[in-house]
Design an enzyme around this catalytic site. Sequence first.
Site, PDB file in Angstrom:
ATOM      1  N   ARG A  93      75.850  51.234  85.675  1.00  0.00           N
ATOM      2  CA  ARG A  93      76.357  51.861  86.892  1.00  0.00           C
ATOM      3  C   ARG A  93      77.101  53.160  86.577  1.00  0.00           C
ATOM      4  O   ARG A  93      77.554  53.379  85.475  1.00  0.00           O
ATOM      5  CB  ARG A  93      77.310  50.917  87.637  1.00  0.00           C
ATOM      6  CG  ARG A  93      76.598  49.856  88.477  1.00  0.00           C
ATOM      7  CD  ARG A  93      77.591  48.962  89.178  1.00  0.00           C
ATOM      8  NE  ARG A  93      78.466  48.320  88.219  1.00  0.00           N
ATOM      9  CZ  ARG A  93      79.704  48.685  87.957  1.00  0.00           C
ATOM     10  NH1 ARG A  93      80.252  49.704  88.613  1.00  0.00           N
ATOM     11  NH2 ARG A  93      80.420  48.050  87.051  1.00  0.00           N
ATOM     12  N   LYS A 132      75.072  45.922  93.373  1.00  0.00           N
ATOM     13  CA  LYS A 132      76.517  45.980  93.490  1.00  0.00           C
ATOM     14  C   LYS A 132      76.924  46.817  94.711  1.00  0.00           C
ATOM     15  O   LYS A 132      78.022  46.665  95.231  1.00  0.00           O
ATOM     16  CB  LYS A 132      77.136  46.546  92.209  1.00  0.00           C
ATOM     17  CG  LYS A 132      77.093  45.555  91.032  1.00  0.00           C
ATOM     18  CD  LYS A 132      77.874  44.277  91.298  1.00  0.00           C
ATOM     19  CE  LYS A 132      78.548  43.665  90.099  1.00  0.00           C
ATOM     20  NZ  LYS A 132      78.047  42.361  89.654  1.00  0.00           N
ATOM     21  N   HIS A 146      83.882  38.250  93.274  1.00  0.00           N
ATOM     22  CA  HIS A 146      83.046  38.617  92.135  1.00  0.00           C
ATOM     23  C   HIS A 146      83.055  37.436  91.176  1.00  0.00           C
ATOM     24  O   HIS A 146      83.787  37.419  90.183  1.00  0.00           O
ATOM     25  CB  HIS A 146      83.589  39.880  91.461  1.00  0.00           C
ATOM     26  CG  HIS A 146      82.647  40.466  90.467  1.00  0.00           C
ATOM     27  ND1 HIS A 146      83.052  41.049  89.284  1.00  0.00           N
ATOM     28  CD2 HIS A 146      81.292  40.550  90.469  1.00  0.00           C
ATOM     29  CE1 HIS A 146      81.981  41.474  88.615  1.00  0.00           C
ATOM     30  NE2 HIS A 146      80.914  41.183  89.312  1.00  0.00           N
ATOM     31  N   SER A 149      82.044  42.277  84.448  1.00  0.00           N
ATOM     32  CA  SER A 149      80.761  42.234  83.750  1.00  0.00           C
ATOM     33  C   SER A 149      80.899  41.857  82.270  1.00  0.00           C
ATOM     34  O   SER A 149      81.751  42.397  81.568  1.00  0.00           O
ATOM     35  CB  SER A 149      80.108  43.602  83.849  1.00  0.00           C
ATOM     36  OG  SER A 149      78.858  43.561  83.229  1.00  0.00           O
ATOM     37  N   LYS A 178      80.164  35.124  83.496  1.00  0.00           N
ATOM     38  CA  LYS A 178      79.837  34.494  84.780  1.00  0.00           C
ATOM     39  C   LYS A 178      78.442  33.864  84.742  1.00  0.00           C
ATOM     40  O   LYS A 178      78.260  32.701  85.090  1.00  0.00           O
ATOM     41  CB  LYS A 178      79.876  35.517  85.934  1.00  0.00           C
ATOM     42  CG  LYS A 178      81.229  36.076  86.243  1.00  0.00           C
ATOM     43  CD  LYS A 178      81.197  37.015  87.450  1.00  0.00           C
ATOM     44  CE  LYS A 178      80.313  38.227  87.299  1.00  0.00           C
ATOM     45  NZ  LYS A 178      80.663  39.138  86.191  1.00  0.00           N
ATOM     46  N   THR A 179      77.458  34.664  84.323  1.00  0.00           N
ATOM     47  CA  THR A 179      76.078  34.180  84.350  1.00  0.00           C
ATOM     48  C   THR A 179      75.870  33.094  83.294  1.00  0.00           C
ATOM     49  O   THR A 179      75.334  32.015  83.588  1.00  0.00           O
ATOM     50  CB  THR A 179      75.101  35.353  84.119  1.00  0.00           C
ATOM     51  OG1 THR A 179      75.329  36.330  85.138  1.00  0.00           O
ATOM     52  CG2 THR A 179      73.659  34.904  84.165  1.00  0.00           C
ATOM     53  N   ASP A 235      76.845  35.592  90.474  1.00  0.00           N
ATOM     54  CA  ASP A 235      77.613  36.843  90.494  1.00  0.00           C
ATOM     55  C   ASP A 235      78.448  37.162  91.737  1.00  0.00           C
ATOM     56  O   ASP A 235      79.506  37.747  91.603  1.00  0.00           O
ATOM     57  CB  ASP A 235      76.656  38.007  90.246  1.00  0.00           C
ATOM     58  CG  ASP A 235      77.369  39.266  89.799  1.00  0.00           C
ATOM     59  OD1 ASP A 235      78.141  39.203  88.834  1.00  0.00           O
ATOM     60  OD2 ASP A 235      77.169  40.310  90.421  1.00  0.00           O
ATOM     61  N   ARG A 252      69.004  43.878  80.345  1.00  0.00           N
ATOM     62  CA  ARG A 252      69.125  42.931  81.463  1.00  0.00           C
ATOM     63  C   ARG A 252      67.809  42.289  81.805  1.00  0.00           C
ATOM     64  O   ARG A 252      66.744  42.818  81.493  1.00  0.00           O
ATOM     65  CB  ARG A 252      69.585  43.690  82.715  1.00  0.00           C
ATOM     66  CG  ARG A 252      70.978  44.240  82.661  1.00  0.00           C
ATOM     67  CD  ARG A 252      71.961  43.240  83.162  1.00  0.00           C
ATOM     68  NE  ARG A 252      73.311  43.758  83.132  1.00  0.00           N
ATOM     69  CZ  ARG A 252      74.337  43.171  83.732  1.00  0.00           C
ATOM     70  NH1 ARG A 252      74.159  42.043  84.396  1.00  0.00           N
ATOM     71  NH2 ARG A 252      75.542  43.683  83.641  1.00  0.00           N
TER      72      ARG A 252
HETATM   73  N1  ADP Z   1      82.768  32.787  74.398  1.00  0.00           N
HETATM   74  C1  ADP Z   1      81.848  33.309  75.180  1.00  0.00           C
HETATM   75  N2  ADP Z   1      81.804  32.983  76.497  1.00  0.00           N
HETATM   76  C2  ADP Z   1      80.901  33.543  77.318  1.00  0.00           C
HETATM   77  N3  ADP Z   1      79.958  34.423  76.914  1.00  0.00           N
HETATM   78  C3  ADP Z   1      79.943  34.782  75.606  1.00  0.00           C
HETATM   79  C4  ADP Z   1      80.877  34.239  74.703  1.00  0.00           C
HETATM   80  N4  ADP Z   1      80.624  34.770  73.486  1.00  0.00           N
HETATM   81  C5  ADP Z   1      79.592  35.602  73.640  1.00  0.00           C
HETATM   82  N5  ADP Z   1      79.152  35.613  74.898  1.00  0.00           N
HETATM   83  C6  ADP Z   1      78.048  36.459  75.405  1.00  0.00           C
HETATM   84  O1  ADP Z   1      78.631  37.349  76.343  1.00  0.00           O
HETATM   85  C7  ADP Z   1      77.731  37.625  77.393  1.00  0.00           C
HETATM   86  C8  ADP Z   1      78.315  37.213  78.745  1.00  0.00           C
HETATM   87  O2  ADP Z   1      77.554  37.845  79.700  1.00  0.00           O
HETATM   88  P1  ADP Z   1      77.267  37.329  81.164  1.00  0.00           P
HETATM   89  O3  ADP Z   1      77.370  35.859  81.262  1.00  0.00           O
HETATM   90  O4  ADP Z   1      76.003  37.958  81.605  1.00  0.00           O
HETATM   91  O5  ADP Z   1      78.502  38.011  81.903  1.00  0.00           O
HETATM   92  P2  ADP Z   1      78.669  38.334  83.433  1.00  0.00           P
HETATM   93  O6  ADP Z   1      77.690  37.514  84.182  1.00  0.00           O
HETATM   94  O7  ADP Z   1      80.093  37.971  83.722  1.00  0.00           O
HETATM   95  O8  ADP Z   1      78.412  39.787  83.543  1.00  0.00           O
HETATM   96  C9  ADP Z   1      76.463  36.864  77.097  1.00  0.00           C
HETATM   97  O9  ADP Z   1      75.592  37.736  76.439  1.00  0.00           O
HETATM   98  C10 ADP Z   1      76.945  35.756  76.173  1.00  0.00           C
HETATM   99  O10 ADP Z   1      75.953  35.310  75.301  1.00  0.00           O
HETATM  100  C1  PEP Z   2      75.561  44.185  87.200  1.00  0.00           C
HETATM  101  C2  PEP Z   2      76.843  44.309  86.945  1.00  0.00           C
HETATM  102  O1  PEP Z   2      77.728  43.331  86.647  1.00  0.00           O
HETATM  103  P1  PEP Z   2      77.590  41.829  86.198  1.00  0.00           P
HETATM  104  O2  PEP Z   2      77.415  41.889  84.725  1.00  0.00           O
HETATM  105  O3  PEP Z   2      78.892  41.269  86.620  1.00  0.00           O
HETATM  106  O4  PEP Z   2      76.416  41.227  86.880  1.00  0.00           O
HETATM  107  C3  PEP Z   2      77.502  45.610  87.024  1.00  0.00           C
HETATM  108  O5  PEP Z   2      78.732  45.637  86.842  1.00  0.00           O
HETATM  109  O6  PEP Z   2      76.801  46.604  87.259  1.00  0.00           O
HETATM  110 MN    MN Z   3      76.249  38.270  85.503  1.00  0.00          MN
END
Ligand code: ADP
Ligand code: PEP
Ligand code: MN
Length: 539
Positions: free
Chosen positions: A64, A212, A231, A249, A253-254, A268, A332
């Site tokens: 972004r 977003k 969020h 981010s 979360k995911t 998300d 992604r």
């Molecule tokens: N302790 C941890 N807890 C959560 N994620 C972790 C951890 N260590 C490494 N990671 C990595 O960090 C990233 C978290 O990203 P994601 O779940 O997509 O975040 P969000 O959805 O909040 O943007 C993943 O690539 C995951 O494999």
């Molecule tokens: C896609 C985004 O966030 P997230 O990793 O929380 O999905 C973002 O911040 O552009």
């Molecule tokens: Mn996410």
Amino acid sequence: MASNGITSHDLLGYGITDSSEIIYNPDYALLFQEETAPSLEGFERGTVTQSGAVAVDTGIFTGRSPKDKYIVRDDLTRDTLWWSDQGKGNNDNHPLSQETWSELKRLVAHQLSGKRLFVVDAFCGANPDSRLKVRFITEVAWQAHFVKNMFITPSDGELAGFTPDFVVMNGSKCTNPRWQEHGLNSENFVAFNLTEGVQLIGGTWYGGEMKKGLFSVMNYLLPLKGIASMHCSANVGNDDDVAVFFGLSGTGKTTLSTDPHRRLIGDDEHGWDDDGVFNFEGGCYAKTIRLSEAAEPEIFKAIRRDALLENVVVRADGSVDYDDGSKTENTRVSYPIHHIDNIVKPVSKAGHASRVIFLTADAFGVLPPVACLSVEQAQYHFLSGFTAKLAGTERGVTTPLPTFSACFGAAFLSLHPTQYAQVLAKRMNSAGARAYLVNTGWNGSGKRISLKDTRAIINAILSGEIDDAPAVTLPIFNLQIPTGLSGVDSQILDPRLTYPSAAQWQEKAQDLAKRFINNFDKYTDTPAGQALVQAGPVR
Ligand SMILES: Nc1ncnc2c1ncn2[C@@H]1O[C@H](COP(=O)(O)OP(=O)(O)O)[C@@H](O)[C@H]1O
Ligand SMILES: C=C(OP(=O)(O)O)C(=O)O
Ligand SMILES: [Mn+2]
């Protein structure tokens, strides 16, 4: 066109003329054909990977661009929006004049005129009484695929008579040559007009701006109706116990909401109304950097036909090198939520949340991997939103950058943070929900806390084990931290033990405490804010 379609006439209202063809709500088979067509060039052309998922490059923008985000300041927004140029907090809600808006709209409309266009009508929000009917207009096939993955597909019945509440005009191929005269940040723009119900995109191809962007719109509308707009990811256990995971981010979360033992509500963006927690989206947008089948099997298996990979490196044999971050750390994949087996069906919603988890990636290595928060501490930490911006999601961020991101999503807040905090507090209070702070970032070892330990911590929160676990108080932050939890290395639960000496933790903790106190200053001009100060760290 057929009754379930639209004609070029329907686009005239947006200033788009002479459309040569309109591909309305293309299905996945057609999108696949369109985005892999041999005639396509540059960033428009997708590559089929071994799993069947198509991979695209999103161009110069692989994340972004918050500095290029604008909102028209008019009678509707003047006194309701949280503006970048007013008050004490800094944010990305830069004001735009009606005149400049009109010019940007002409630019995008001109870009989209005389073209073969993709139009996707979809919902943002799972609940009929609060959802937005959104129309996306783009000339790039994979952008249509992205929004089909991410938003909620209406039924044929719902499409009959679909009149959009909001229109996204994606002119990613055009830029604004007069940006300096307009006083803007660059030739690129992501602009919103809430009165007209239109988002304009120019210069950036990154799909996340649409996802977003609509989140920012929901964040404007919902709290004003008393609905929490969050969020966070969300899932539900076998006892119908709902958990939400807030986090900026990259904080997890995911990853953490995708749990084979719990049904996924969404990864998300969620609302919380009188009936419970509901998803805004119809798909997930997972990070793929260093993704492994062993550590994240559900996400790995979701990457198949109909999923759309972004900015990954594809080898000659069509396999993907997830370890290669040479295009960006923010690689992604988007996929429809049903690519995950254990999900809430048919509508992504469940009851009230009983556990509220704040994920933070502490790059300083001070915060404990988990703490149980009091009601006041929950409010304090929600408003503070201390975490790190991880590499790649925003333009220009290449290493973890400590930040206070109010409500763990400041970039997407359209109203003042206290408005989100108030609605969340009300919802948590009526549901009797408990709050926890979980550090998925670093500790004194210099390494990131392992996913294995974090998952075990999450399990201990969700099973209730943590509420009865022996605990101590971590000084300076006054946080209640457990001393032992099943499956978690007990040496990491107290961050002081991860340093060569407790004094080293103490020094860093005092520095971080100062930052918390300085940051919270912006909330202390009301009695309610003043009252929360004592829930934060002390010097
Ligand atoms: N302790 C941890 N807890 C959560 N994620 C972790 C951890 N260590 C490494 N990671 C990595 O960090 C990233 C978290 O990203 P994601 O779940 O997509 O975040 P969000 O959805 O909040 O943007 C993943 O690539 C995951 O494999
Ligand atoms: C896609 C985004 O966030 P997230 O990793 O929380 O999905 C973002 O911040 O552009
Ligand atoms: Mn996410």
